[in-house]
Design an enzyme around this catalytic site. Structure first.
Site, PDB file in Angstrom:
ATOM      1  N   LYS A 181       4.092  25.115 -13.800  1.00 58.59           N
ATOM      2  CA  LYS A 181       2.870  25.922 -13.745  1.00 58.59           C
ATOM      3  C   LYS A 181       3.246  27.401 -13.675  1.00 58.59           C
ATOM      4  CE  LYS A 181       0.092  27.640 -10.783  1.00 58.59           C
ATOM      5  NZ  LYS A 181      -0.239  28.902 -11.476  1.00 58.59           N
ATOM      6  N   GLU A 256      12.623  30.263  -3.846  1.00 58.34           N
ATOM      7  CA  GLU A 256      13.234  31.576  -4.054  1.00 58.34           C
ATOM      8  C   GLU A 256      12.129  32.577  -3.796  1.00 58.34           C
ATOM      9  OE1 GLU A 256      13.838  34.816  -5.379  1.00 58.34           O
ATOM     10  OE2 GLU A 256      14.044  34.041  -7.435  1.00 58.34           O
ATOM     11  N   CYS A 290      12.163  40.143  -7.261  1.00 54.35           N
ATOM     12  CA  CYS A 290      12.428  39.772  -5.872  1.00 54.35           C
ATOM     13  C   CYS A 290      13.695  40.465  -5.385  1.00 54.35           C
ATOM     14  CB  CYS A 290      12.548  38.263  -5.773  1.00 54.35           C
ATOM     15  SG  CYS A 290      13.634  37.576  -7.009  1.00 54.35           S
ATOM     16  N   GLU A 391       7.611  43.716   1.534  1.00 53.49           N
ATOM     17  CA  GLU A 391       7.929  43.737   0.105  1.00 53.49           C
ATOM     18  C   GLU A 391       6.775  44.377  -0.656  1.00 53.49           C
ATOM     19  OE1 GLU A 391       8.215  39.921  -1.986  1.00 53.49           O
ATOM     20  OE2 GLU A 391       9.975  40.719  -3.014  1.00 53.49           O
TER      21      GLU A 391
END
Ligand code: ADP
Length: 498
Positions: A181, A256, A290, A391
């Site tokens: 997905k 992750e 990331c 982040e």
């Protein structure tokens, strides 16, 4: 893949070897981040579609030719898919750029690199060996590494095709089937890939794509009783939530997740190289990775000189249309993320960080519509500020000063994340000491943002669980069965112990 109803092309899902419409018959817009306008309609998958896909993948695993195929034959199909991606790299790159706004030059490069994952794991498919154990009982005991069954791959919008490939290639090489997905903002390349899966000759149900929103289309894939593994890339909040869902059914998961990676520059470093590495680490992909090196730790003695060079070099980047091959910085991938990044710039200002570059939409005519933000550099940041802890996933660099190596390590490790770290120094002892002390899944010395199909990648702490890439990457998709063959002539009387 597409039918043309109304103005925009409609993208259907790929399930069980067929192009299927969503059970809801609903489609949603996918937007070009350069023009901020929709360019296609994507099938809005839901629980019924997820069930159909998982059932198809389960059937392909249990009953189809895939499970019975010799691993060498499976390897051939995986290799063929890699070749087809290579042949269609330009078309795939164009679609990716339209959907997520990454630079055409960058996507052409990235998509030409993706086949290496398929070649590498195709080669590994028939080299997965068990071992004979030096067993202390009268038995031959050996282990068989076996596939898990149906794997689910869920990825975000920053590098959809790459991140899906990191999951699909090892999952398939291990003998599993997969349902993928992509993120709701960027579904198109995963669907284009399914045309290549069809052309390669994969049996139906081995690889499937369900599109739609996380809660509606993704969650039922994770919670489905026939799902055996979740491979997820995305935010820590979503990853932790999905991990809790997987835990309820004792499903395996590799995650992750986010990062707030430090890029640490010592005063003895090659300054020009370090400037390039720091800029590439935070402004490459407009900071939407990331592994973005979003905290710059600079040793006091070179701080001012380094920041000046950094700002000058960052300023020289050409911002504009990502489809123009000469553009160096494109737009943010979607409006939600654009608003989030601008929000963090405000937060940093309020926290007292000093803005030395950017912080706003560029004053360039062709950037008036899209989700553009200039490369942004803050100095005077301390590690307690939100801009140093959370982040941002955008082109925002926070600069922190340090004096000694130990202090750099302390600041670097004072984070809930641990995905990556960069170290810039000419001193080999310092480099090695840093690589030992930094709590991060990847430590780059005098380089940054390198990944390879050969080298394990993943996070410490809240940056993830499990590793992708390399031989270690395929182990995530295997389970060990121990087989015992007794060599005893007579079975002991179970009522006489000892
Ligand atoms: P982002 O990376 O955009 O911050 P997420 O980590 O939430 O966001 O999204 C990464 C991927 O996870 C996307 O494909 C998204 O649709 C999916 N996702 C989000 N929420 C869920 C959920 N509850 N269940 C399954 N998938 C989800």
């Amino acid at each position: 893949m597409t039918s043309h109803a109304g103005e925009l092309p409609r993208l259907d899902m790929y399930i069980g070897g067929e192009w299927v419409k969503p059970a809801s018959d609903e489609y949603f817009e996918t937007v070009d981040p350069f023009t901020a306008r929709p360019w296609a309609m994507v099938a809005r998958g839901g629980a019924a579609d997820a069930d159909r896909a998982i059932q198809a993948a389960h059937k392909a695993f249990k009953e189809g030719p895939w499970g019975k195929m010799h691993p060498s034959e499976r390897g051939k199909l995986i290799y063929r898919l890699g070749q087809l991606i290579e042949e269609h790299a330009d078309a795939l790159a164009e679609i990716e750029v339209r959907d997520n706004g990454r630079l055409l030059a960058e996507m052409q490069h990235q998509i030409r690199y993706i086949p290496k994952w398929f070649y590498y794991y195709a080669g590994l498919a028939d080299k997965i060996e068990g071992v004979v154990h030096p067993c202390d009982k009268p038995a031959l005991s050996f282990s068989r590494p076996e596939p898990l069954g149906v794997c689910v791959g869920i990825v975000p919008w920053n590098a959809p095709l790459l991140l899906l490939s990191l999951k699909a290639a090892p999952a398939l090489a291990a003998g599993n089937t997969i349902v993928m997905k992509p993120a709701e903002h960027t579904s198109a390349t995963a669907l284009k890939l399914m045309e290549l899966v069809e052309a390669a000759g994969f049996p139906p149900g081995v690889i499937n794509v369900v599109t739609g929103f996380g809660k509606e289309a993704g969650e039922p894939l994770v919670t489905h009783p026939l799902t055996r593994h979740l491979g997820f890339t995305g935010s820590t909040a979503t990853g932790a939530y999905l991990y809790s869902l997987a835990a309820k059914d004792v499903k395996r998961a590799s995650l992750e997740l986010g990062g707030k990676s430090p890029n640490i520059v010592f005063s003895d470093a090659d300054i020009d190289n370090a400037v390039r590495g720091v800029v590439g680490g935070i402004f490459g992909a407009v900071g939407q990775t990331c592994i973005a090196g979003s905290r710059l730790l600079v040793q006091r003695g070179i701080h001012d000189q380094f920041v000046d060079k950094l700002a000058a070099f960052s300023k020289s980047a050409r911002i504009g249309n990502p489809r123009d091959i000469t553009t160096q910085i494109g737009p943010i991938a979607n409006r939600m993320q654009y608003d989030k990044v601008l929000g963090y710039i405000d937060i940093a200002r309020q926290e007292g960080a000093e803005l030395v570059l950017g912080g706003k939409r560029p004053d360039i005519a062709e950037c008036a519509e899209g989700f553009f933000i200039e490369p942004t550099i803050f100095t005077g940041v301390n590690n307690e500020m939100r801009i140093a802890r959370e982040e941002v996933f955008g082109p925002v660099l926070s600069t922190i000063i340090f004096d000694e190596m130990e202090e750099a390590v302390e600041i670097a490790n004072d984070s809930e994340f641990g995905l990556a770290a960069g170290v810039w120094t000419a001193n080999m002892r310092q480099a090695l000491r840093m690589s030992e002390m930094l709590e991060a899944g990847s430590v780059w010395v005098n380089t940054y943002r390198d990944i390879s199909y050969t080298t394990p990648f993943g996070g410490y702490k809240k940056s993830g669980i499990g590793r992708e890439n390399g031989v270690e990457g395929i182990r995530e998709y295997l389970q060990t069965k121990a087989v015992w063959l007794s060599t005893a002539e007579e079975i002991d009387n179970p009522f006489v112990i000892g």
